[in-house]
Design an enzyme around this catalytic site. Structure first.
Site, PDB file in Angstrom:
ATOM      1  N   SER A   1      -9.730  -1.363   7.591  1.00 19.58           N
ATOM      2  CA  SER A   1      -9.216  -0.987   5.301  1.00 19.58           C
ATOM      3  C   SER A   1      -8.496  -2.409   4.766  1.00 19.58           C
ATOM      4  O   SER A   1      -8.233  -2.412   3.644  1.00 19.58           O
ATOM      5  CB  SER A   1      -8.504   0.080   5.885  1.00 19.58           C
ATOM      6  OG  SER A   1      -8.859   1.127   5.347  1.00 19.58           O
TER       7      SER A   1
ATOM      8  N   SER B   1      -9.639   1.096   2.759  1.00 13.74           N
ATOM      9  CA  SER B   1      -8.530   1.837   1.995  1.00 13.74           C
ATOM     10  C   SER B   1      -7.819   1.099   1.377  1.00 13.74           C
ATOM     11  O   SER B   1      -7.087   1.804   0.080  1.00 13.74           O
ATOM     12  CB  SER B   1      -8.398   3.129   3.168  1.00 13.74           C
ATOM     13  OG  SER B   1      -7.725   2.878   3.591  1.00 13.74           O
TER      14      SER B   1
ATOM     15  N   LYS C   1       1.186  -1.275   0.282  1.00 12.37           N
ATOM     16  CA  LYS C   1       0.598   0.120  -0.306  1.00 12.37           C
ATOM     17  C   LYS C   1       1.028   1.616   0.307  1.00 12.37           C
ATOM     18  O   LYS C   1       2.213   1.066   0.895  1.00 12.37           O
ATOM     19  CB  LYS C   1      -0.852  -0.546   0.955  1.00 12.37           C
ATOM     20  CG  LYS C   1      -1.961   0.797   1.354  1.00 12.37           C
ATOM     21  CD  LYS C   1      -2.844   0.808   2.659  1.00 12.37           C
ATOM     22  CE  LYS C   1      -3.641   1.903   2.838  1.00 12.37           C
ATOM     23  NZ  LYS C   1      -5.159   1.411   4.040  1.00 12.37           N
TER      24      LYS C   1
END
Ligand code: GLN
Length: 496
Positions: free
Chosen positions: A179, A155, A80
């Protein structure tokens, strides 16, 4: 040689270690897959092919010299974009950090490198990890591989899609309020949030420090165990990191038996009155657990309804403080104002942050401000304790808590973008375990009733530090059912 997309990280590592395929070949297959699908899915914010190729060549050379193969030898991984990996762009999905390359590597990322993993790129995310759909990314949305009109969740959107669509077998996200678990559920893969403090946060760009944890996505639970074994454990650079060695997987004689395991089903997570597609699917999954020998018990976590408001006070308070460092001086964007330092700060922050990030900084600054601090932040901390106590009481009676990960299957892109409260509701079942710092997994358990077919996740939550137990039960469920073997239709297309 079995095709790249059919292998989980464990199998791929075995093939590379045994010399059945080279690391170089493996990263090329990974890039071919990215080239075939990424334009449709919006997974990556950046790839670093030259770095990945040279790393792969280095691994092949080490193997050729007879050096021992690391536990992730030759496995392509995606991170990420809020994770520091030297030389990679860690822009956090934000204009504020566009183009910012990490000058050092996070502890967990360094451990991945040391284990032989090959990072190929940084994945799309909601800006600074605030969001549940990818729509808060400053750059583009990510799309659910099961239906491109639908969100993959957020996310950690890009990392979830990267694994679900077979671009990489293993990817990392950060889970603050859900997330990793929520996008894992919506994309039909496994996502594991470790106990808070299991994995070092050094080099994970902070959102809500008391909640953030680096968390892996994988297509098998054995890969989650493999990844956790590499990234967990004490770090002198993060004093909140557990003084414990890497997590030891529980390997039972009979992998599938859950005899003697008691599982609590909170009525707040799965009320009898709920006959929706998610509730029905999760009830069937619970029956599978019972068939494996687990004992199911209805329990209550009475403060569940307060978890979302509590989280959105604590997480925004921490974010307002953590994001104060983006002021145009030290990192990333700088926009000159009308000459004064104050106006430069304001112009930079005004241009660099998106609407959701600004909303949270405002909320967080308010709940910490003189005169409101006790009423808001202080009170939220007390409620957080009550939420944690609900779990402590439950764990006096049961070994694990089970329920849905997300109240719905993937929603359509655009559907909730204009309504922050509707978006926050996506976290209603993941935030409680986050507030309590508990290990929790989302594991695939079937599909919704409609068309297109959209995945559903079963969430299992354990007591603090019971990470190995949570993984062990998920593994038994995976072994006894076929849910984890399902792949989105496009994942079967051969790489061009
Ligand atoms: N969706 C939640 C939020 O927006 C959770 C985010 C996360 O875990 N990083 O805060």
């Amino acid at each position: 040689m079995r095709p790249y997309t059919e292998l989980d990280a464990s199998a791929l590592r075995e093939e590379v270690a045994a010399g059945h395929r080279s690391a170089v070949q493996t990263v090329e297959e990974c890039f071919a897959r990215i080239d075939a699908l990424d334009a449709q899915l919006g997974v990556f914010l950046s790839t670093e092919r030259a770095l990945a190729r040279s790393r792969a060549a280095q691994i092949d050379a080490q193997l050729a010299r007879g050096e021992p193969a690391g536990p992730l030898c030759g496995v392509p991984v995606a991170l990420k974009a809020n994770m520091c990996l030297e030389g990679f762009e860690a822009n956090c999905g934000s204009r504020m950090l566009a183009g910012w390359r990490a000058p050092y590597s996070a502890t967990f990322a360094q451990r991945l490198l040391d284990a032989g993993a090959i990072p190929v790129g940084m994945t799309n995310m909601d800006e600074f990890a605030m969001g549940s759909s990818s729509e808060n990314s400053a750059f583009h949305v990510s799309r659910n591989p099961w239906s491109r009109e639908h969100t993959p969740g957020g996310s950690s959107s890009g990392s979830a899609v990267a694994v679900a669509a077979g671009l990489v077998p293993l990817a990392f996200g950060s889970d603050t309020g859900g997330s990793v678990r929520q996008p894992a559920a919506l994309c039909g893969i496994h996502g594991f949030k470790p106990s808070w403090g299991r994995v070092s946060r050094y080099g994970l760009i902070a959102f809500g420090s008391s909640l953030d944890q680096v968390s892996p996505f994988a297509r098998s639970t054995r890969d989650l165990e493999l990844a956790m074994g590499v990234i967990s454990g004490r770090d002198e650079r993060d004093a909140t990191c557990m003084d414990e060695n890497a997590l030891q997987p529980i390997v039972p004689d009979d992998e599938r038996s859950l005899a003697g395991v008691s599982i609590g089903v909170p009525r707040e997570y799965l009320p009898d009155s709920d006959t929706g597609e998610v509730a029905q699917c999760v009830r069937a999954a619970l029956e599978s657990l019972r068939a494996l020998g687990a004992e199911l018990r209805e329990i209550s976590l009475p403060h569940t309804a307060y978890a979302i408001p509590t989280y959105y006070v604590i997480a925004t308070a921490e974010a307002s403080s953590n994001l104060a460092r983006y002021d145009g001086v030290r990192y990333g964007l700088r926009v000159e104002g009308s000459g004064s330092l104050q106006s430069m700060f304001a112009a930079t922050r005004g241009a660099g942050f998106g609407a959701e990030v600004k909303r949270r900084i405002l909320l967080g600054t308010y709940v910490l401000s003189e005169g409101y601090h006790d009423e808001w932040y202080g009170r939220a901390l007390k409620v957080r304790t009550l939420v944690a106590r609900d779990f402590e009481q439950a764990f006096e009676e049961v070994d694990l808590v089970a329920g849905p990960t997300s109240p719905t299957t993937a929603f359509r892109l655009g559907e909730r973008a204009a309504d922050p409260v509707a978006m926050y509701q996506a976290d209603v079942l993941t935030v409680p375990a986050s507030l309590a710092g508990l290990p929790a997994i989302s594991t695939p358990c079937g599909f919704g009733a409609g068309t297109p077919r959209l995945p559903i996740g079963l969430q299992l939550v354990g007591p603090a530090r019971s990470d190995a137990r949570v993984l062990r039960v998920a593994r038994a469920f995976e072994a006894a059912t076929a849910h984890s073997k399902e792949r989105p239709p496009l994942a079967l297309e051969p790489a061009r």
